[in-house]
Scaffold this motif. Structure first.
Motif, PDB file in Angstrom:
ATOM      1  N   ILE A 159     -14.323  16.851  10.882  1.00 30.84           N
ATOM      2  CA  ILE A 159     -13.217  16.446  11.751  1.00 30.84           C
ATOM      3  C   ILE A 159     -12.417  17.683  12.134  1.00 30.84           C
ATOM      4  N   LEU A 160     -12.202  17.847  13.425  1.00 39.00           N
ATOM      5  CA  LEU A 160     -11.321  18.899  13.934  1.00 39.00           C
ATOM      6  C   LEU A 160     -10.079  18.232  14.495  1.00 39.00           C
ATOM      7  N   ASP A 161      -8.936  18.479  13.878  1.00 40.16           N
ATOM      8  CA  ASP A 161      -7.676  17.884  14.306  1.00 40.16           C
ATOM      9  C   ASP A 161      -6.889  18.893  15.154  1.00 40.16           C
ATOM     10  N   GLU A 162      -5.957  18.411  15.957  1.00 38.75           N
ATOM     11  CA  GLU A 162      -5.131  19.265  16.828  1.00 38.75           C
ATOM     12  C   GLU A 162      -6.010  20.191  17.674  1.00 38.75           C
ATOM     13  N   ALA A 163      -7.099  19.630  18.184  1.00 41.38           N
ATOM     14  CA  ALA A 163      -8.087  20.452  18.885  1.00 41.38           C
ATOM     15  C   ALA A 163      -7.602  20.960  20.231  1.00 41.38           C
TER      16      ALA A 163
ATOM     17  N   GLY B  93     -28.085  15.367  10.250  1.00 42.55           N
ATOM     18  CA  GLY B  93     -27.436  14.364   9.416  1.00 42.55           C
ATOM     19  C   GLY B  93     -25.923  14.415   9.446  1.00 42.55           C
ATOM     20  N   SER B  94     -25.358  15.082  10.449  1.00 40.98           N
ATOM     21  CA  SER B  94     -23.902  15.248  10.503  1.00 40.98           C
ATOM     22  C   SER B  94     -23.280  14.404  11.608  1.00 40.98           C
ATOM     23  N   ARG B  95     -21.972  14.306  11.541  1.00 42.07           N
ATOM     24  CA  ARG B  95     -21.180  13.667  12.581  1.00 42.07           C
ATOM     25  C   ARG B  95     -19.912  14.486  12.759  1.00 42.07           C
ATOM     26  N   MET B  96     -19.481  14.641  14.010  1.00 40.04           N
ATOM     27  CA  MET B  96     -18.275  15.413  14.307  1.00 40.04           C
ATOM     28  C   MET B  96     -17.288  14.557  15.086  1.00 40.04           C
ATOM     29  N   VAL B  97     -16.007  14.697  14.738  1.00 41.76           N
ATOM     30  CA  VAL B  97     -14.937  14.051  15.485  1.00 41.76           C
ATOM     31  C   VAL B  97     -13.923  15.125  15.861  1.00 41.76           C
ATOM     32  N   VAL B  98     -13.586  15.178  17.138  1.00 43.62           N
ATOM     33  CA  VAL B  98     -12.639  16.161  17.651  1.00 43.62           C
ATOM     34  C   VAL B  98     -11.419  15.401  18.163  1.00 43.62           C
ATOM     35  N   CYS B  99     -10.267  15.607  17.525  1.00 43.14           N
ATOM     36  CA  CYS B  99      -9.050  14.866  17.859  1.00 43.14           C
ATOM     37  C   CYS B  99      -8.020  15.804  18.482  1.00 43.14           C
ATOM     38  N   GLY B 100      -7.326  15.339  19.497  1.00 38.26           N
ATOM     39  CA  GLY B 100      -6.287  16.171  20.082  1.00 38.26           C
ATOM     40  C   GLY B 100      -5.524  15.461  21.181  1.00 38.26           C
ATOM     41  N   ASP B 101      -4.375  16.020  21.508  1.00 37.97           N
ATOM     42  CA  ASP B 101      -3.519  15.502  22.572  1.00 37.97           C
ATOM     43  C   ASP B 101      -3.438  16.555  23.669  1.00 37.97           C
ATOM     44  N   PRO B 102      -4.156  16.367  24.779  1.00 36.26           N
ATOM     45  CA  PRO B 102      -4.157  17.385  25.841  1.00 36.26           C
ATOM     46  C   PRO B 102      -2.792  17.643  26.456  1.00 36.26           C
ATOM     47  N   LYS B 103      -1.800  16.807  26.172  1.00 40.56           N
ATOM     48  CA  LYS B 103      -0.459  17.007  26.721  1.00 40.56           C
ATOM     49  C   LYS B 103       0.471  17.716  25.738  1.00 40.56           C
ATOM     50  N   GLN B 104      -0.049  18.125  24.579  1.00 36.76           N
ATOM     51  CA  GLN B 104       0.773  18.805  23.568  1.00 36.76           C
ATOM     52  C   GLN B 104       0.107  20.116  23.160  1.00 36.76           C
ATOM     53  N   ILE B 105      -0.115  21.000  24.112  1.00 31.71           N
ATOM     54  CA  ILE B 105      -0.824  22.251  23.854  1.00 31.71           C
ATOM     55  C   ILE B 105       0.186  23.338  23.503  1.00 31.71           C
TER      56      ILE B 105
ATOM     57  N   TYR C  62      -5.190  11.010   0.912  1.00 31.84           N
ATOM     58  CA  TYR C  62      -4.538  10.346  -0.211  1.00 31.84           C
ATOM     59  C   TYR C  62      -4.293   8.867   0.080  1.00 31.84           C
ATOM     60  N   ASP C  63      -4.267   8.488   1.350  1.00 33.48           N
ATOM     61  CA  ASP C  63      -4.173   7.073   1.695  1.00 33.48           C
ATOM     62  C   ASP C  63      -5.492   6.351   1.465  1.00 33.48           C
ATOM     63  N   MET C  64      -6.602   7.087   1.523  1.00 31.95           N
ATOM     64  CA  MET C  64      -7.925   6.466   1.440  1.00 31.95           C
ATOM     65  C   MET C  64      -8.534   6.506   0.040  1.00 31.95           C
ATOM     66  N   LEU C  65      -8.153   7.509  -0.741  1.00 34.63           N
ATOM     67  CA  LEU C  65      -8.745   7.706  -2.063  1.00 34.63           C
ATOM     68  C   LEU C  65      -7.646   7.914  -3.100  1.00 34.63           C
TER      69      LEU C  65
ATOM     70  N   VAL D 247      -7.981   7.211  11.519  1.00 37.50           N
ATOM     71  CA  VAL D 247      -9.185   6.380  11.537  1.00 37.50           C
ATOM     72  C   VAL D 247     -10.429   7.241  11.306  1.00 37.50           C
ATOM     73  N   ALA D 248     -10.434   8.458  11.860  1.00 35.16           N
ATOM     74  CA  ALA D 248     -11.569   9.348  11.640  1.00 35.16           C
ATOM     75  C   ALA D 248     -11.711   9.707  10.169  1.00 35.16           C
ATOM     76  N   VAL D 249     -10.587   9.994   9.497  1.00 34.59           N
ATOM     77  CA  VAL D 249     -10.642  10.300   8.062  1.00 34.59           C
ATOM     78  C   VAL D 249     -11.130   9.074   7.284  1.00 34.59           C
TER      79      VAL D 249
END
Length: 334
Positions: free
Chosen positions: A249-253, A271-283, A213-216, A160-162
C-alpha cells in the motif's frame, strides 16, 4: 431474523404508507436503536419518516419509497447484529447511503439475512462498505492487481486497503504487508526532526500504524513488524526491490513525483497486490503539476488488471460535517 409486512396494495411512490417490522431477538434491539434511539432518529431525519417501537415491533410511516428504504436499512442492520457484528452510527449512515443507490440491488438482503455481499474480516473488525463507491472499491481490492484510490480524506481509502491487506495476511494469501508513503508533508523537512531514521519517519507513517492497530491486537502488530511480516517504510526504501507475495500500500501518493511512482509500480512481483491511495487536490510538492498519481492514472487507466476508483465528498464516512467541509472546499465555488 426480522419479519416484514407490506401494505395490502402496492402504493404509488409518493403515497404515504405504514410498514411494520417484527424482530425475533429483543436483546438486539438496544444496539439496533442506539443510545437514546440515536440510530432511529438518524434514519427518521435522513428519510423523513416516523418510526415507533412497541415491544419487538417497529412501525414506519412515511412516503412509500422512504418507508421502504427505512425498512431495508433497519432489516440489514438487525441482521448484522444477529450475525454477531456491531452497529454504530457510522454503519447507520453507511446503510442509508447504500440504500439510496438503486444500482446496488440486493446489497441489503432483508430476506436471507446476508447483509452486504462484500465483507472484509480481520482479527478485531469486520469491515462492510459504507458508500456505493466503497463497495466498488472493495470489489476492486478483491479482484484487481493494482488499484488506485483517489479522493478526499475521510472516504476510507487507506483504512479499507489496510483491512484487506490484514485479511489476506491472516488468510495466508500473501506473506507480508508493506505499507509506505512519501515523507513529504506541507514543506516540512525530515532532517530537522530529532532521532534516527525510524524516529524521523514514524510521524509521517502514523496513520498506517493507527489502521493496523484497529485491525490486529497490538501484540500481533509488534510481533509481525519485528518478524518482517509487516514493514512500514518511506517510499525511498522501495528502490531496487522486487515485492513478491506481498500486499503493498502506498499512501499519500499525490506527493510522489512521476519518477517515484514509476519506481514504486515497477516493484510489483508475482503473487502481489498494490494499492495506491491519494488525494489529487491535496498535493504538497513544490511543483504540484508534477504529481506522480495524476501522471500514473492518465497513463494506466483502462489497462487490464488495473482499477481506478474515485471518491467524492458524498463518500466521506467520518462525521457528516467532514463531508460538508470537503464539499465547501472542493465544490463549484471553491
Amino acid at each position: 431474523m426480522a419479519k416484514k409486512s407490506a401494505p395490502l396494495s402496492p402504493p404509488a411512490a409518493n403515497d404515504r404508507v405504514r410498514l411494520e417490522l417484527d424482530f425475533d431477538r429483543a436483546e438486539l434491539l438496544g444496539a439496533l436503536f442506539g443510545q437514546y434511539d440515536q440510530n432511529l432518529i438518524a434514519i427518521e431525519n435522513r428519510l423523513g419518516v416516523y418510526i415507533a417501537a412497541r415491544g419487538n415491533r417497529l412501525s414506519i410511516e412515511g412516503e412509500a419509497h422512504a418507508a421502504a428504504r427505512a425498512r431495508d436499512v433497519l432489516t440489514g442492520l438487525y441482521n448484522r447484529l444477529a450475525l454477531g457484528q456491531g452497529v454504530d452510527i457510522g454503519d447507520v449512515e453507511g446503510a442509508l447511503a447504500l440504500s439510496q443507490d438503486p444500482s446496488l440491488e440486493g446489497l441489503v438482503r432483508a430476506e436471507d439475512g446476508g447483509g452486504s455481499p462484500i465483507i472484509i474480516r480481520t482479527r478485531r473488525k469486520t469491515i462492510v462498505p459504507r458508500s456505493p463507491t466503497q463497495l466498488r472499491y472493495m470489489e476492486a481490492l478483491a479482484r484487481q492487481d493494482i488499484i488506485f484510490a483517489l479522493g478526499p480524506a475521510g472516504t476510507g481509502k487507506t483504512y479499507v486497503a489496510v483491512a484487506q491487506a490484514v485479511s489476506q495476511l491472516i488468510a495466508g494469501s500473501v506473506d507480508r504487508l508493506i505499507l509506505s508513503r512519501p515523507a513529504v508533508e506541507a514543506g516540512e523537512r525530515l532532517g530537522f526532526l530529532p532521532g534516527d531514521m525510524r524516529e524521523k519517519v514514524d510521524p509521517y507513517l502514523r496513520p498506517l500504524y493507527d489502521a493496523l492497530y484497529d485491525m490486529l491486537p497490538s501484540e500481533q502488530v509488534e510481533r509481525r513488524i519485528a518478524s518482517g511480516e509487516i514493514e512500514i517504510a518511506p517510499i525511498a526504501f522501495m528502490r531496487g526491490r522486487t515485492l513478491a507475495n506481498a500486499f503493498v500500500i502506498l499512501d499519500e501518493a499525490q506527493n510522489t513525483t512521476p519518477e517515484q511512482m514509476k519506481m514504486f509500480l515497477t516493484r510489483f512481483g508475482q503473487g502481489s497486490r498494490m494499492v495506491v491511495c491519494g488525494d489529487p487536490k491535496q498535493i504538497d510538492l513544490p511543483n504540484p503539476g508534477r504529481s506522480g498519481i495524476n501522471d500514473a492514472t492518465q497513463r494506466l487507466e483502462g489497462i487490464d488488471g488495473i482499477a481506478v476508483v474515485r471518491f467524492g465528498a458524498a463518500d466521506v464516512v467520518r462525521h457528516p460535517i467532514v463531508g460538508r467541509i470537503v464539499e465547501a472546499y472542493e465544490g463549484p465555488n471553491a
